[in-house]
Design a protein around this motif. Sequence first.
Motif, short mmCIF file in Angstrom:
data_model
loop_
_atom_site.label_atom_id
_atom_site.label_comp_id
_atom_site.label_asym_id
_atom_site.label_seq_id
_atom_site.Cartn_x
_atom_site.Cartn_y
_atom_site.Cartn_z
N GLU A 54 22.39 68.90 85.98
CA GLU A 54 22.68 70.22 85.40
C GLU A 54 23.71 70.96 86.25
OE1 GLU A 54 18.29 70.77 83.31
OE2 GLU A 54 18.80 71.91 85.12
N ALA A 55 23.60 70.86 87.57
CA ALA A 55 24.59 71.48 88.45
C ALA A 55 25.97 70.84 88.24
CB ALA A 55 24.15 71.34 89.90
N PHE A 56 25.98 69.52 88.03
CA PHE A 56 27.23 68.81 87.76
C PHE A 56 27.87 69.33 86.48
CE2 PHE A 56 29.41 65.18 85.74
CZ PHE A 56 30.34 64.85 86.73
N ASP A 57 27.06 69.46 85.43
CA ASP A 57 27.57 69.99 84.16
C ASP A 57 28.15 71.40 84.34
OD1 ASP A 57 27.35 68.03 82.21
OD2 ASP A 57 25.23 68.41 81.89
N GLU A 58 27.42 72.23 85.07
CA GLU A 58 27.85 73.62 85.25
C GLU A 58 29.17 73.70 86.02
OE1 GLU A 58 24.58 75.46 87.19
OE2 GLU A 58 23.24 75.34 85.43
N LEU A 59 29.32 72.86 87.06
CA LEU A 59 30.56 72.88 87.82
C LEU A 59 31.74 72.38 86.99
CD1 LEU A 59 29.30 71.64 91.30
CD2 LEU A 59 30.50 73.79 90.86
#
Length: 399
Positions: free
Chosen positions: A114-119
């Motif tokens: 999810e952090a990867f998607d957000e970045l």
Amino acid sequence: MCITSLKVNMLGGLSIRSGDVEINDGDNRSRKVWLLLAYMIYCRKRPITQEELVRLLWDDADSVTNPANALKTMFHRVRTTLDRLGDSAGHVLIVRQGGSYAWNCKVPLTLDVEAFDELCQSASDATRPKDRLERCLKALELYGGDFLEHFSSDPWVVPVAAYYHNVYLQVTHEVLPMLEEADRREEAALLCRQAIQLDPYCEELYWHLMRNLLDLERQKEAIVVYEEVTQLLYDNFGVNPSDELRALYREAMSSVSDLPLPLQEIQERLTEIDPDRGAMVCQFDFFRTLYQMESRLVARSGDAVHIALISVQGENNEPLPKRSLNRAMKNLLDQIRYSLRRGDVVAPCSVSQYIMMLPQANYENSCMVCQRILLSFARRYPHSPAKLHYSVQPLIPLM
């Protein structure tokens, strides 16, 4: 110990951290436990029915005598695993909701995907190139490997892993030119090597890696990269590197030494050391250079030069299994090498073919040479499943 928050990684292996305590999926004996745990976390925003979980864990649900009981046993093992994070952590984190199971979303949890998607989304929204680059780099730092790589064959993992793998490569291809434009060559080369581990057949990544190594004046490393990708592409696809990669290779070779050399030393380097009897064996890239040179000579001299192709197939022209093909090609090369003259040249041109250049040989003699090779192979390897075929054509003079 009270569970206050969790940090979960799924890019690469699965790991769950609470404070200083971490558990991970390195225990292969508990594969279904970790698969169930990963699914519960990934789908944590909804309750999951028993039927769905049974289908997840057992390919043939009918083979499970008592699915409900088997699932209870599996959740007992999952909770026991989670208890390593803290007292009663398993019962806190996994709860029952009617006939379904659910992850307790009241416990704060950060998930790397999810952090990867957000970045990635944040980078896409950035208006300044510098901000876009730095956010992309932060996203790539999070990518520790493909999504749940230990469960890559599970049906629910496959599309998710493919999605994140493609996003990672898209971001990588976007970032590399930006790093190079900013003259951050070391970072670009390191990123190429990391990406190649995940996509080893992408020639564009090798091009960027070689380009950056050359700009860093590390020509010998660039040459090693070219040799490695050449072997990789031939072994797996029977093809040679692109013209763009070959151009970088020639650039690396031409600048590998800064010192002028005397003619005698250059000649010593050119001299073949301990040549085998029989034909000269080379890679197709070099064979093409020899072919082009010979075509120029033939245009002036009018000498007869023929090109012969020998192909390896199975019964009824079907392809051979990889292991049988590799063995047949190795054995065939020995027969070709020692059936030809030292002035002849042979090279692999696909995973199942050798091409030969036969100077001063007319069509009939060239056919006789090929027939001799086929007969020699059949006598030497009478039980080989390989069936050999040949064709002969004159070398086309350069007009």
